[in-house]
Design an enzyme around this catalytic site. Sequence first.
Site, short mmCIF file in Angstrom:
data_model
loop_
_atom_site.label_atom_id
_atom_site.label_comp_id
_atom_site.label_asym_id
_atom_site.label_seq_id
_atom_site.Cartn_x
_atom_site.Cartn_y
_atom_site.Cartn_z
N ARG A 95 -31.58 -69.24 -61.52
CA ARG A 95 -30.64 -68.77 -62.67
C ARG A 95 -31.31 -67.56 -63.22
O ARG A 95 -32.67 -67.15 -63.23
CB ARG A 95 -31.03 -70.06 -63.71
CG ARG A 95 -30.37 -71.32 -63.33
CD ARG A 95 -30.68 -72.31 -64.52
NE ARG A 95 -30.14 -73.44 -64.02
CZ ARG A 95 -30.04 -74.57 -64.73
NH1 ARG A 95 -30.41 -74.64 -65.82
NH2 ARG A 95 -29.58 -76.06 -64.29
N ASP A 135 -30.75 -65.51 -67.17
CA ASP A 135 -30.13 -65.51 -68.44
C ASP A 135 -28.99 -64.40 -68.87
O ASP A 135 -29.19 -63.38 -67.84
CB ASP A 135 -31.29 -65.60 -69.58
CG ASP A 135 -31.99 -66.73 -69.49
OD1 ASP A 135 -31.63 -67.86 -68.96
OD2 ASP A 135 -33.13 -66.83 -69.89
N ARG A 188 -40.59 -63.34 -69.59
CA ARG A 188 -40.36 -62.66 -70.88
C ARG A 188 -41.33 -63.18 -71.88
O ARG A 188 -41.90 -62.17 -72.94
CB ARG A 188 -38.91 -62.86 -71.23
CG ARG A 188 -37.75 -62.52 -70.44
CD ARG A 188 -36.26 -62.93 -70.85
NE ARG A 188 -36.25 -62.93 -72.28
CZ ARG A 188 -34.94 -63.43 -72.96
NH1 ARG A 188 -34.10 -64.60 -71.98
NH2 ARG A 188 -34.99 -63.43 -74.24
#
Length: 246
Positions: A49, A51, A199
């Site tokens: 996945r 974002d 992140r």
Amino acid sequence: MRNILITMMYDGSHFHGWQIQKNAVSVQEVFQNSLFRVFGVTDIKGCSRTDSGVHANMYCVSFMTDHKIPVERIPSALNNYLPASIAVLSAEEKPDDFHARYSCIGKEYIYKIWNNEIRNPFLDKYAFHYWYNLDIELMNKAAQYIIGKHDFTSFCTLDKREKGDFYRTVRNLSVEREKDNDIVIIRAEADGFLYNMVRIIVGTLLYVSQGKIKPEDIPGIIEAENRKMSGPTAPPHGLYLNKVFY
């Protein structure tokens, strides 16, 4: 039936992440529409996945088909229906038990920072503008504590999903300023990553550069298994899925 592995790249600024959503355009939705027009199938397995706003220099998808098209013709066939923000790079046949996600043994992400007082309009959606001085040596010193197998709860955004195994093995983590320009690249390779893990690592290394966290504080942050102990979550637009390993 043939099991096809597709390798693509995409500009994430045009999409709300990889996964299909009800009220937003995703990479998966757009790619599946192209795939259906060529193969008549939409059942695909994505490697990860990503974002909203996150990019991919390499993203992999596998799917089953009985279509007879030669693999060398698949990229051009799919690209004919894809927007300029997505490009299929290659296609190859894999064994029946191959799975784009579960056969993956590791991934590499890079995070781009434009480290200059003046913003760069051409990098607005492709690098995080950070105007303070970066202590690359200090950041790399802190990064060495993150390398290895750890419970990375402190570097994960917790959501409504049940807590699972948060152990991951970070194989490489480095910070480097590109020669003769103001781009700083943070490179992270691991056997897998948790939600927002890269992140948060970036945000923590930025805190180290600012003097808010010391490099030798990192082991204690990891051991605390507490998200509040680490740095902020860096913005998504500097993040790229760079390599997928099988």
